[in-house]
Design an enzyme around this catalytic site. Structure first.
Site, PDB file in Angstrom:
ATOM      1  N   ASP A 306       0.860  -1.184   0.000  1.00  0.00           N
ATOM      2  CA  ASP A 306       0.000   0.000   0.000  1.00  0.00           C
ATOM      3  C   ASP A 306       0.903   1.243   0.000  1.00  0.00           C
ATOM      4  O   ASP A 306       1.904   1.298   0.720  1.00  0.00           O
ATOM      5  CB  ASP A 306      -0.888  -0.022   1.250  1.00  0.00           C
ATOM      6  CG  ASP A 306      -1.888   1.115   1.296  1.00  0.00           C
ATOM      7  OD1 ASP A 306      -3.096   0.837   1.146  1.00  0.00           O
ATOM      8  OD2 ASP A 306      -1.452   2.283   1.477  1.00  0.00           O
ATOM      9  N   GLU A 349      -4.999   2.477  -3.547  1.00  0.00           N
ATOM     10  CA  GLU A 349      -3.540   2.401  -3.747  1.00  0.00           C
ATOM     11  C   GLU A 349      -2.987   1.114  -3.163  1.00  0.00           C
ATOM     12  O   GLU A 349      -1.818   1.006  -2.827  1.00  0.00           O
ATOM     13  CB  GLU A 349      -2.877   3.655  -3.150  1.00  0.00           C
ATOM     14  CG  GLU A 349      -2.656   3.650  -1.650  1.00  0.00           C
ATOM     15  CD  GLU A 349      -3.927   3.774  -0.818  1.00  0.00           C
ATOM     16  OE1 GLU A 349      -5.025   3.583  -1.365  1.00  0.00           O
ATOM     17  OE2 GLU A 349      -3.807   4.027   0.384  1.00  0.00           O
TER      18      GLU A 349
HETATM   19  N1  LIG Z   1      -5.365   9.490  -7.618  1.00  0.00           N
HETATM   20  C1  LIG Z   1      -6.045   8.460  -7.148  1.00  0.00           C
HETATM   21  N2  LIG Z   1      -6.333   8.364  -5.851  1.00  0.00           N
HETATM   22  C2  LIG Z   1      -6.987   7.297  -5.371  1.00  0.00           C
HETATM   23  C3  LIG Z   1      -7.404   6.274  -6.240  1.00  0.00           C
HETATM   24  N3  LIG Z   1      -8.024   5.350  -5.490  1.00  0.00           N
HETATM   25  C4  LIG Z   1      -8.027   5.773  -4.203  1.00  0.00           C
HETATM   26  N4  LIG Z   1      -7.381   6.993  -4.115  1.00  0.00           N
HETATM   27  C5  LIG Z   1      -7.157   7.784  -2.980  1.00  0.00           C
HETATM   28  O1  LIG Z   1      -6.167   7.185  -2.172  1.00  0.00           O
HETATM   29  C6  LIG Z   1      -6.326   7.705  -0.883  1.00  0.00           C
HETATM   30  C7  LIG Z   1      -6.113   6.645   0.160  1.00  0.00           C
HETATM   31  O2  LIG Z   1      -6.097   7.276   1.383  1.00  0.00           O
HETATM   32  P1  LIG Z   1      -6.072   6.497   2.703  1.00  0.00           P
HETATM   33  O3  LIG Z   1      -6.894   5.280   2.636  1.00  0.00           O
HETATM   34  O4  LIG Z   1      -6.392   7.448   3.793  1.00  0.00           O
HETATM   35  O5  LIG Z   1      -4.582   6.054   2.886  1.00  0.00           O
HETATM   36  P2  LIG Z   1      -3.259   6.832   2.793  1.00  0.00           P
HETATM   37  O6  LIG Z   1      -3.472   8.281   2.605  1.00  0.00           O
HETATM   38  O7  LIG Z   1      -2.378   6.253   1.756  1.00  0.00           O
HETATM   39  O8  LIG Z   1      -2.618   6.592   4.167  1.00  0.00           O
HETATM   40  P3  LIG Z   1      -1.989   5.233   4.616  1.00  0.00           P
HETATM   41  O9  LIG Z   1      -2.456   4.194   3.792  1.00  0.00           O
HETATM   42  O10 LIG Z   1      -2.464   5.086   6.035  1.00  0.00           O
HETATM   43  O11 LIG Z   1      -0.553   5.433   4.524  1.00  0.00           O
HETATM   44  C8  LIG Z   1      -7.719   8.320  -0.803  1.00  0.00           C
HETATM   45  O12 LIG Z   1      -7.630   9.733  -0.726  1.00  0.00           O
HETATM   46  C9  LIG Z   1      -8.366   7.936  -2.116  1.00  0.00           C
HETATM   47  O13 LIG Z   1      -9.231   8.896  -2.604  1.00  0.00           O
HETATM   48  C10 LIG Z   1      -7.100   6.406  -7.592  1.00  0.00           C
HETATM   49  O14 LIG Z   1      -7.404   5.560  -8.428  1.00  0.00           O
HETATM   50  N5  LIG Z   1      -6.410   7.486  -7.999  1.00  0.00           N
END
Ligand SMILES: Nc1nc2c(ncn2[C@@H]2O[C@H](COP(=O)(O)OP(=O)(O)OP(=O)(O)O)[C@@H](O)[C@H]2O)c(=O)[nH]1
Length: 425
Positions: A306, A349
């Site tokens: 992740d 992600e």
């Molecule tokens: N650009 C983009 N963002 C995405 C996609 N799918 C999910 N996200 C974003 O990825 C982010 C994931 O955030 P979190 O689940 O809080 O996790 P994080 O910010 O990586 O924090 P940790 O995992 O705890 O390190 C969210 O803001 C989603 O909107 C995508 O396909 N493209």
């Protein structure tokens, strides 16, 4: 409707055939009176043509022809007496082949036992002009005057064949152009006085003979059957052609649909952003692994990763940049894993790498390699890190192994991120 028409036509044909046969049997009668139509010149015909001395007279009254004659026996020729009656109207002979029987009403008075010879003389011009003698002897019975002679029973007597020895068919009766009827005394050449009275000579037959009728009927049946058979065959040919074309079209459409389905199936299994497998692809991959590649003794490992603080990347650089990072990260991972390994985007992600036939230690080392590679690289112009959860699994418990890997990933996150956590730790 069409089959009804065909059945109707055959029914009509059947009825017409039966009606025609009955009509031919009981009706269609034709008659020709040889005495009525002829110009009726009756002349004496006796052994005088051969030098004999028989003498007589021929007379006609009330439509009868009467011969009175003294037959005179002699030693040098057969003694006989008779008459010849012209039956041709205006030199046009009678075609007797159309008739079946010659009905004679005739009396022959003779004091001795004798036959009466009946001739139908056929006028012929080829190969030479002559009168063919078609003959039939009548056995005269006392008190009987009505005789029915079958036309087909007439034959050519041997004396005539002897007279015209050049023709191959000389012995065959020919009655297509009969011009004369002749009655003469028969084989008894004794001297005596005879009287022959001919009251009527009627030819009778059918307007259409049985043979002609059967020929016509069979021809009709053949023509009608052939017509409908050809129509049926043409119909079958056209419909089979149409079916074939339709089948080909359906086959082409099916092939097209199959290709479309394959494409859709691929699309459904693929993440549109990164081009790697999605969760549906994971299910498919699990099935494939269970069914084909892995037996229970095989050991595989899972690496769950992740991107750390990905939300911040989105927030700081925009969502499009976040997408770019995900795509670039996948490209890097795809380039690093083996062909037999599977890379799946589990959502957002989060990514899962199934390392087939890999022990936990090797998978942990690989995860560490990825972690280091990501942390030391600039991906899509962004400096990122990833956290990893690694575990071992067997094909039968892949789902629980994923949950376990997720748990180790969570542990890595909790432990400060940018690290690998596994069962080994
Ligand atoms: N650009 C983009 N963002 C995405 C996609 N799918 C999910 N996200 C974003 O990825 C982010 C994931 O955030 P979190 O689940 O809080 O996790 P994080 O910010 O990586 O924090 P940790 O995992 O705890 O390190 C969210 O803001 C989603 O909107 C995508 O396909 N493209």
């Amino acid at each position: 409707m069409r089959s009804l028409n065909v059945a109707g036509i055959f029914l009509l044909l059947g009825i017409a055939t039966v009606a025609l046969m009955i009509w031919q049997h009981v009706g269609m009668n034709i008659q020709h009176n040889l005495l009525a139509d002829a110009s009726r010149t009756a002349t004496l015909f006796s052994d005088r043509i051969n030098g004999g001395t028989s003498a007589g007279t021929v007379s006609g009254s009330d439509g009868d022809v009467t011969l009175q004659c003294n037959v005179n026996h002699n030693d040098f020729t057969h003694a006989f007496c008779g008459f010849t009656l012209n039956v041709a109207a205006r030199n046009q002979g009678v075609d007797i082949t159309r008739f079946n029987t010659l009905e004679l009403d005739v009396e022959y008075e003779t004091p001795v036992n004798d036959t009466l010879l009946v001739y139908l003389l056929n006028k012929e011009y080829q190969p030479e002009e002559r009168e063919r003698a078609n003959m039939q002897p009548l056995n005269i019975l006392a008190g009987k005057s009505s005789y029915s002679i079958s036309v087909s029973s007439f034959f050519v007597p041997s004396w005539w064949i002897y007279q015209f020895p050049r023709d191959d068919l000389q012995g065959q009766a020919n009655m297509k152009n009969v011009t004369k009827l002749r009655l003469t005394t028969g084989d008894n050449a004794q001297s005596r006085s005879v009287k022959i009275v001919l009251r009527s000579a009627i030819l009778s037959g059918k307007a259409i003979s049985k043979t002609q009728m059967y020929f016509m009927v069979i021809a009709c049946w053949i023509i009608v059957t052939a017509f409908f058979s050809i129509r049926l065959l043409l119909g079958l040919y056209h419909s089979s052609k149409a079916h074939k074309a339709k089948n080909l079209k359906l086959h082409a459409e099916n092939s097209q649909l199959y290709v479309e389905k394959q494409k859709l199936s691929e699309v459904a299994k693929t993440d549109p952003l990164t081009g790697v497998l999605n969760r549906a692809g994971l299910t498919h991959a699990m099935l494939m692994l269970k069914l084909n590649d892995i037996d229970n003794s095989d050991t595989h490992s899972l690496i769950y990763l992740d991107v750390d603080h990905f939300k911040k990347i989105n927030d700081n650089f925009g969502h499009d940049k976040g997408d770019e990072v995900l795509v670039a990260l996948c490209d890097m991972l795809k380039a690093s894993i083996r062909h037999s390994d599977l890379l799946i985007r589990m959502g957002g992600e989060e990514f899962l790498i199934i390392c087939t036939h890999t022990m936990l230690g090797d998978a942990s080392q690989l995860a560490e390699k990825f972690r280091n590679q990501i942390a030391s690289s600039i991906i899509a112009d962004i400096d990122i890190t990833c956290s990893f959860g690694v575990t071992e699994c067997r094909s039968s418990n892949l789902q629980s192994a994923i949950a376990r890997a997720d748990k180790y990933l969570y542990q890595a996150k909790q432990s400060g991120r940018n690290q690998v956590c596994s069962t080994l730790a």
